[in-house]
Scaffold this motif. Structure first.
Motif, PDB file in Angstrom:
ATOM      1  N   GLU A  70       0.847  -1.191   0.000  1.00 15.97           N
ATOM      2  CA  GLU A  70       0.000   0.000   0.000  1.00 15.97           C
ATOM      3  C   GLU A  70       0.887   1.247   0.000  1.00 15.97           C
ATOM      4  O   GLU A  70       1.988   1.221   0.537  1.00 15.97           O
ATOM      5  CB  GLU A  70      -0.892   0.023   1.250  1.00 15.97           C
ATOM      6  N   PRO A  71       0.420   2.348  -0.590  1.00 15.87           N
ATOM      7  CA  PRO A  71       1.185   3.592  -0.524  1.00 15.87           C
ATOM      8  C   PRO A  71       1.337   4.059   0.924  1.00 15.87           C
ATOM      9  O   PRO A  71       0.470   3.792   1.761  1.00 15.87           O
ATOM     10  CB  PRO A  71       0.334   4.596  -1.313  1.00 15.87           C
ATOM     11  N   LEU A  72       2.439   4.741   1.217  1.00 15.80           N
ATOM     12  CA  LEU A  72       2.693   5.276   2.558  1.00 15.80           C
ATOM     13  C   LEU A  72       2.818   6.794   2.485  1.00 15.80           C
ATOM     14  O   LEU A  72       3.485   7.319   1.589  1.00 15.80           O
ATOM     15  CB  LEU A  72       3.995   4.722   3.134  1.00 15.80           C
ATOM     16  N   THR A  73       2.199   7.473   3.434  1.00 17.72           N
ATOM     17  CA  THR A  73       2.430   8.902   3.611  1.00 17.72           C
ATOM     18  C   THR A  73       3.328   9.032   4.829  1.00 17.72           C
ATOM     19  O   THR A  73       2.947   8.654   5.932  1.00 17.72           O
ATOM     20  CB  THR A  73       1.109   9.661   3.812  1.00 17.72           C
ATOM     21  N   VAL A  74       4.529   9.530   4.593  1.00 21.77           N
ATOM     22  CA  VAL A  74       5.553   9.599   5.636  1.00 21.77           C
ATOM     23  C   VAL A  74       5.692  11.039   6.121  1.00 21.77           C
ATOM     24  O   VAL A  74       5.944  11.949   5.333  1.00 21.77           O
ATOM     25  CB  VAL A  74       6.915   9.088   5.105  1.00 21.77           C
ATOM     26  N   THR A  75       5.510  11.236   7.425  1.00 24.64           N
ATOM     27  CA  THR A  75       5.720  12.539   8.045  1.00 24.64           C
ATOM     28  C   THR A  75       7.159  12.594   8.538  1.00 24.64           C
ATOM     29  O   THR A  75       7.618  11.689   9.229  1.00 24.64           O
ATOM     30  CB  THR A  75       4.758  12.745   9.232  1.00 24.64           C
ATOM     31  N   VAL A  76       7.869  13.665   8.163  1.00 21.74           N
ATOM     32  CA  VAL A  76       9.280  13.827   8.520  1.00 21.74           C
ATOM     33  C   VAL A  76       9.394  14.890   9.605  1.00 21.74           C
ATOM     34  O   VAL A  76       8.903  16.014   9.449  1.00 21.74           O
ATOM     35  CB  VAL A  76      10.111  14.226   7.286  1.00 21.74           C
ATOM     36  N   ASN A  77      10.035  14.523  10.722  1.00 22.48           N
ATOM     37  CA  ASN A  77      10.292  15.431  11.841  1.00 22.48           C
ATOM     38  C   ASN A  77      11.796  15.534  12.062  1.00 22.48           C
ATOM     39  O   ASN A  77      12.486  14.513  12.070  1.00 22.48           O
ATOM     40  CB  ASN A  77       9.639  14.914  13.125  1.00 22.48           C
ATOM     41  N   VAL A  78      12.274  16.758  12.250  1.00 21.48           N
ATOM     42  CA  VAL A  78      13.687  17.002  12.538  1.00 21.48           C
ATOM     43  C   VAL A  78      13.759  17.826  13.821  1.00 21.48           C
ATOM     44  O   VAL A  78      13.140  18.893  13.909  1.00 21.48           O
ATOM     45  CB  VAL A  78      14.384  17.742  11.379  1.00 21.48           C
ATOM     46  N   ALA A 118       4.969   6.731   9.502  1.00 20.31           N
ATOM     47  CA  ALA A 118       4.041   6.297   8.463  1.00 20.31           C
ATOM     48  C   ALA A 118       3.011   5.395   9.130  1.00 20.31           C
ATOM     49  O   ALA A 118       3.331   4.263   9.503  1.00 20.31           O
ATOM     50  CB  ALA A 118       4.768   5.552   7.357  1.00 20.31           C
ATOM     51  N   GLY A 119       1.800   5.903   9.327  1.00 22.68           N
ATOM     52  CA  GLY A 119       0.774   5.131  10.026  1.00 22.68           C
ATOM     53  C   GLY A 119       1.213   4.896  11.460  1.00 22.68           C
ATOM     54  O   GLY A 119       1.573   5.820  12.174  1.00 22.68           O
ATOM     55  N   SER A 120       1.223   3.630  11.869  1.00 20.61           N
ATOM     56  CA  SER A 120       1.624   3.291  13.240  1.00 20.61           C
ATOM     57  C   SER A 120       3.129   3.022  13.360  1.00 20.61           C
ATOM     58  O   SER A 120       3.618   2.736  14.443  1.00 20.61           O
ATOM     59  CB  SER A 120       0.848   2.056  13.715  1.00 20.61           C
ATOM     60  N   GLU A 121       3.831   3.116  12.274  1.00 19.95           N
ATOM     61  CA  GLU A 121       5.272   2.826  12.268  1.00 19.95           C
ATOM     62  C   GLU A 121       6.079   4.120  12.397  1.00 19.95           C
ATOM     63  O   GLU A 121       5.885   5.062  11.633  1.00 19.95           O
ATOM     64  CB  GLU A 121       5.627   2.104  10.964  1.00 19.95           C
ATOM     65  N   THR A 122       6.991   4.168  13.371  1.00 21.66           N
ATOM     66  CA  THR A 122       7.862   5.320  13.568  1.00 21.66           C
ATOM     67  C   THR A 122       9.306   4.855  13.593  1.00 21.66           C
ATOM     68  O   THR A 122       9.663   3.939  14.327  1.00 21.66           O
ATOM     69  CB  THR A 122       7.540   6.050  14.891  1.00 21.66           C
ATOM     70  N   LEU A 123      10.135   5.490  12.777  1.00 22.16           N
ATOM     71  CA  LEU A 123      11.570   5.201  12.734  1.00 22.16           C
ATOM     72  C   LEU A 123      12.306   6.445  13.207  1.00 22.16           C
ATOM     73  O   LEU A 123      11.885   7.568  12.926  1.00 22.16           O
ATOM     74  CB  LEU A 123      12.016   4.861  11.310  1.00 22.16           C
TER      75      LEU A 123
END
Length: 179
Positions: free
Chosen positions: A81-89, A139-144
């Motif tokens: 599925e496509p992922l929308t990734v939020t980027v935080n710095v 991305a969703g419930s996944e955080t790296l």
């Protein structure tokens, strides 16, 4: 005078010596693993691995200390599925990137064909070049998350200079003379 027994003893001693040398040389690999088998990031940035999202060569290009910073790296979507990734710095949201299923997207906005696009830019990065800053990808419930390096806009990163606080000025001062 040589006898057959003396020749056999010398031959046996030679074979025993060669066997001992062979064993001692192969023992080196027990305490020194093959470095080609070790996992490492073969780039300036850091890697992050999740279930469906992976990030490669994540870094920031900036003069730092209040200058803007370009977020660079590649996002990989291994999911279906496509992922929308939020980027935080450094705790602030920088933007979102959509990564299609089974595809990649670059954080610096460069398209697959090499054409420039919209870059993710931190308006004022307080971390100096040469230091590290916390980067989080959600991305969703996944955080790296990882501590990514901040590099100057020079060399391979000179193309980011306009969005990363300007070009790096060459040194103009003379080095101090040793007395």
């Amino acid at each position: 005078m040589k006898t057959v027994a003396t020749s056999r003893r010398r031959g046996a001693a030679l074979l025993l010596g060669l066997a001992a040398a062979s064993l001692s040389l192969t023992a080196c690999s027990v305490t020194s693993p093959q470095t080609t088998q070790l996992r490492y990031a073969p780039a300036d940035g850091v890697e992050m691995d999740g279930e469906a999202l992976m990030a490669r060569d994540v870094l920031l290009v900036s003069h730092g200390k209040g200058a803007p910073a370009v977020v660079s790296g590649t996002l990989v979507n291994t999911g279906k599925e496509p992922l929308t990734v939020t980027v935080n710095v450094a705790g602030q949201s920088v933007g979102e990137v959509t990564v299609e299923a089974g595809s990649t997207a670059r954080l610096d906005g460069t398209a697959a064909d090499g054409t420039p696009g919209e870059r993710l830019v931190v308006e004022a990065l307080e971390t100096a070049a040469g230091e590290h800053v916390e980067v989080r990808l959600q991305a969703g419930s996944e955080t790296l998350g990882a501590s990514a390096p901040v590099l100057l806009p020079q060399g391979a990163y000179a193309d980011f200079a306009d969005d990363a606080g300007g070009e790096v000025e060459p040194r103009t001062e003379e080095p101090a003379a040793d007395h």
